[in-house]
Design an enzyme around this catalytic site. Structure first.
Site, mmCIF file in Angstrom:
data_model
loop_
_atom_site.group_PDB
_atom_site.id
_atom_site.type_symbol
_atom_site.label_atom_id
_atom_site.label_comp_id
_atom_site.label_asym_id
_atom_site.label_seq_id
_atom_site.Cartn_x
_atom_site.Cartn_y
_atom_site.Cartn_z
ATOM 1 N N TYR A 92 0.961 -1.342 -0.001
ATOM 2 C CA TYR A 92 0.023 0.007 0.205
ATOM 3 C C TYR A 92 0.929 1.344 0.052
ATOM 4 C CZ TYR A 92 -4.140 2.782 1.584
ATOM 5 O OH TYR A 92 -5.258 3.783 1.599
ATOM 6 N N LYS A 136 -1.157 -1.373 -4.312
ATOM 7 C CA LYS A 136 -2.360 -0.618 -4.198
ATOM 8 C C LYS A 136 -1.601 0.824 -4.247
ATOM 9 C CE LYS A 136 -5.894 2.050 -2.330
ATOM 10 N NZ LYS A 136 -6.134 3.049 -1.054
#
Length: 319
Positions: free
Chosen positions: A138, A166
């Site tokens: 992330y 992500k």
């Protein structure tokens, strides 16, 4: 369920409905999961930033994740956020997530202290080895205070540590460079990490990211209008870029709800999460629009304006 490699499509970061006492509203969360799956999403990201994971106790995190996994019932994969400050704390969250039936994990780099890329690499490798679950990095510099280096992401993609990324950095140029390094739009699946998944968190430029070769999107606004993002993804998948752009423009107008509350009254996180939850309440999906402490609630006037934006986007409120 068998985790798809690569994961493609729309994977909303699921909001965590709360009751007025700050407890997880499991009935509302179950309805929200149904709303998302019925909208055609391809996965669910529980306990992300939009899920207010940083504001929840460990017990409330577990309740939220257990509810999402149960409500999803194997229809779509569930990615569990294990975001925290250090590797040992994330390892604890990872073990809990695995025990509760998550299909994959999503982790930031540690952010208690400044870390070197070698330390970040060791962190991700330990998380991957400890549970054996697919692991997504992330990239969110606003929280971690540094961007994940593209060369590090590529290294961890190529050696199998990471199943995906992500990208919430907002750095579209860096994202494009990473996609090119992985083989580019036309050769990603024959490149150095053919099963690696790239999901953009920049929900206002999804059409551009998909055109560049991204696999999907993790849109906070997807809680409110999952079907809209699914239509956008489908248009891009079939090469109908005019339809994709039109859907993106409609969603961009709807996204303006995050700026309804004045900056002089509350933080931007409170304004955005409050708007998403107000929209879900107005649509009858959740029972309360409460956000976790210390975030401030939207005013009645702001909630009414959220309702007007919903109507303009073709999503008439029921409350």
């Amino acid at each position: 369920m068998a985790f798809p490699a690569p994961l493609r499509g729309v994977v909303p970061p699921v909001c965590t409905p709360l009751d007025p006492h700050g407890e997880v509203d499991t009935a509302s969360l179950t309805r929200l999961v149904t709303h998302l799956v019925d909208g055609g999403v391809h996965g669910l990201f529980a306990l992300g930033s939009t899920g207010e994971a940083a504001h929840l106790t460990d017990a409330r995190r577990a309740t939220a994740l257990e509810t999402v996994v149960k409500a999803a019932d194997g229809r779509v994969p569930v990615l569990a956020g294990i975001i925290d400050t250090t590797t040992p704390r994330m390892l604890d969250h990872a073990r809990t997530a695995a025990a509760l039936g998550a299909d994959a994990l999503v982790a930031t780099a540690p952010f208690c202290t400044r870390t070197h890329p070698r330390e970040i690499a060791a962190h991700f490798r330990r998380l991957r080895a400890d549970t054996g679950l697919p692991l997504f990095a992330y990239d969110i510099p606003v929280v971690v205070h540094r961007k994940l280096p593209g060369e590090l992401v590529r290294e961890l993609a190529e050696d199998g540590t990471l199943a995906g990324l992500k990208d919430s950095s907002g750095d579209d140029g860096a994202l494009r460079r990473l996609l090119v390094a992985l083989g580019g739009r036309t050769a990603r699946r024959t490149g150095p990490a053919p099963d690696f998944c790239v999901l953009t968190g920049s929900e206002l430029t999804v059409d551009a990211a998909l055109l560049a070769g991204a696999d999907g999107v993790v849109p906070g606004l997807g809680n409110v209008d999952p079907a809209g993002y699914v239509r956008l993804h489908e248009a891009a998948r079939t090469g109908d870029w005019a339809r994709a752009a039109a859907e993106q423009e409609r969603l961009a107008a709807l996204f303006s709800m995050v700026d309804i509350a004045p900056e002089s009254e509350m933080g931007r996180g409170s304004a955005a999460l409050g708007a998403f939850k107000a929209a879900l309440w107005l649509l009858g999906v959740i029972d309360h629009g409460a956000t976790a402490l210390p975030q401030l609630p939207l005013s009645k006037e702001a909630v009414a304006e959220v309702g007007r934006r919903l109507t303009a986007a073709g999503l008439p409120p029921v409350r």
